[in-house]
Design an enzyme around this catalytic site. Structure first.
Site, short mmCIF file in Angstrom:
data_model
loop_
_atom_site.label_atom_id
_atom_site.label_comp_id
_atom_site.label_asym_id
_atom_site.label_seq_id
_atom_site.Cartn_x
_atom_site.Cartn_y
_atom_site.Cartn_z
N ARG A 72 1.12 -1.64 -0.10
CA ARG A 72 0.12 -0.21 -0.24
C ARG A 72 0.64 1.18 0.02
NH1 ARG A 72 -2.72 -3.86 2.64
NH2 ARG A 72 -2.11 -3.14 4.91
N GLU A 109 3.83 -10.71 15.34
CA GLU A 109 2.85 -11.43 15.60
C GLU A 109 3.28 -12.86 15.77
OE1 GLU A 109 -1.85 -11.37 18.02
OE2 GLU A 109 -1.09 -10.74 15.72
#
Lengths: 190, 237
Positions: A72, A109
């Site tokens: 993005r 994560e």
């Protein structure tokens, strides 16, 4: 850090930008409120205003490199680069860039991921900014900064459309969040 | 909104032409061929180098120089090759055997590092499309995969050399009747572009033209698009 703190408080463009971003709940997995900037890209005025705010900020800062984080960051970076006369350098996931690259791993994560940049894309001493749509923990941006610094470029600033306030991240250097205060307010209410 | 004429068709069907005021010139007249950089009479060889600056891209040219000159004269007709094309062409580097053996990869990232070539590339497209009432520019993700877009999407499957892949677009991103361009860096077999066009046409959008920086000749991409116009800046083989 946030746009309001950088003298953009009251910039009439910020509200339109904020409202053009939609939140998609539980994407890509349950519990995540995904900040979708594609709706911003459909709003020509909001899109242009976003790019203009960055361009206004960076055009006189002698920036010769705009590094965009896949994917993005690619939607905003080239427009900014063209407007300020800088080159655009894509920072990509592994094995996408052909030819010789340098890699930098960073934490997710669960597990790690990797960002790559072309050898020779950036010269020592060049002044660079890093663009991504959003900063959360800052892990990706930190990897991007390391890639540029390994090539002896000077990372002047990181710029993101959205900063997630409620996520506390460890950032290697101070990064500048071009945040949308209005957006964060809405986020907390939903 | 009218969409009867815009239902998905195979690539061989004939599309009604857009209104004359918006009609673009047939791409074959505007197709701009790139001279091989530093051609010196002999057939140019392909070189590759990791050094961006000292090894300009040499597009491998499979025709002899006299043939190339003839083609160039035909192309000039009433159209001169835009002087910006040479710089764009030479800013693109070729990486052999990427992503796999036998593929000569056209790497446009070097063009993004050349601020003049990058600007010229964009300018050439902008000049062509700015007064054509285009409200949508659809950009294709290279080797795109499904499940990247959040929210509701429509999908189009398309063939790869081995197997199939899937391209997606947001529901509601475009409206029936809008005029669109499809942009990609390169057209090879045309499979990806065709899938992109079909996605748009399925929701009633008029795809005015497909635009690419590079066309790989000999892979029939242009044929696969059928009568849908294609505009490219540079040819490569």
């Amino acid at each position: 850090m946030f746009a309001a703190e950088n003298g953009l408080k009251g910039d009439p463009r910020l509200q339109g930008i904020s409202e053009a971003i939609r939140v998609v709940p539980h994407f890509p997995k349950p519990g995540i409120m995904f900040q979708d900037i594609t709706t911003l890209l459909l709003d020509h005025k909001a899109f242009k205003d976003t790019v203009d705010i960055f361009v206004d900020r960076y055009r006189d800062m002698d920036i010769s490199v705009v590094a965009g984080v896949e994917a993005r960051g690619f939607m905003f970076g080239p427009a900014i680069a063209l407007a300020i006369g800088a080159k655009f350098v894509p920072l990509r996931k592994p094995r996408k860039l052909p030819g010789k690259v340098i890699s930098e791993a960073y934490e997710l994560e669960y597990g790690t991921d990797c960002l790559e940049m072309h050898v020779g894309a950036v010269k020592p001493g060049e002044r660079a900014i890093v663009i991504d749509d959003l900063v959360a923990t800052g892990g990706t941006l930190s990897a991007a900064i390391r890639l540029l610094e390994r090539s002896e470029a000077e990372v002047v600033e990181c710029a993101c459309v959205i900063g997630l306030r409620e996520v506390k991240g460890q950032l290697r250097i101070a990064v500048n969040y071009r945040s949308l205060s209005m957006k964060m307010l809405r986020h907390r209410l939903t | 909104m009218m969409r009867g004429s815009l239902l998905p068709r195979c690539s061989n069907s004939i599309f009604p032409p857009p209104p004359n005021s918006n009609r673009l010139q047939p791409p074959s007249l505007k197709r701009l061929s790139a001279p091989t950089a530093a051609s010196s009479g002999a057939q140019s060889r392909l070189t590759f180098s990791q050094n961006y600056r000292t090894a300009p891209n040499r597009l491998r040219c499979s025709v002899s120089e006299s043939q190339w000159k003839q083609d160039r004269e035909m192309a000039t007709g009433d159209e001169q090759q835009d002087p910006r094309i040479a710089g764009i062409s030479s800013a693109i580097r070729v990486i052999p055997n990427f992503p796999k053996p036998g593929i000569m990869f056209q790497d446009i990232t070097t063009m993004l590092l050349d601020t003049k070539a990058f600007k010229d590339t964009i300018d050439l497209f902008v000049e062509r499309y700015r007064d054509k009432n285009i409200s949508v520019v659809a950009g294709v993700e290279a080797r795109g995969k499904p499940n990247k877009l959040p929210g509701e999407v429509i999908s189009e499957e398309y063939s790869l050399e081995y197997g199939t892949d899937k391209m997606e677009m947001h529901v509601g991103a475009v409206e029936a009747g809008e005029r669109a361009l499809v942009i990609d860096d390169l057209i090879a077999t045309g499979g990806t572009l065709c899938a992109a066009v079909k996605l748009l046409e399925r929701v009633g959008v008029n795809v005015v033209e497909c635009a690419c920086v590079i066309e790989l000749l000999g892979l029939k991409g242009r044929e696969r698009l059928g009568d849908r116009p294609l505009f490219v800046l540079v040819n490569a083989t």
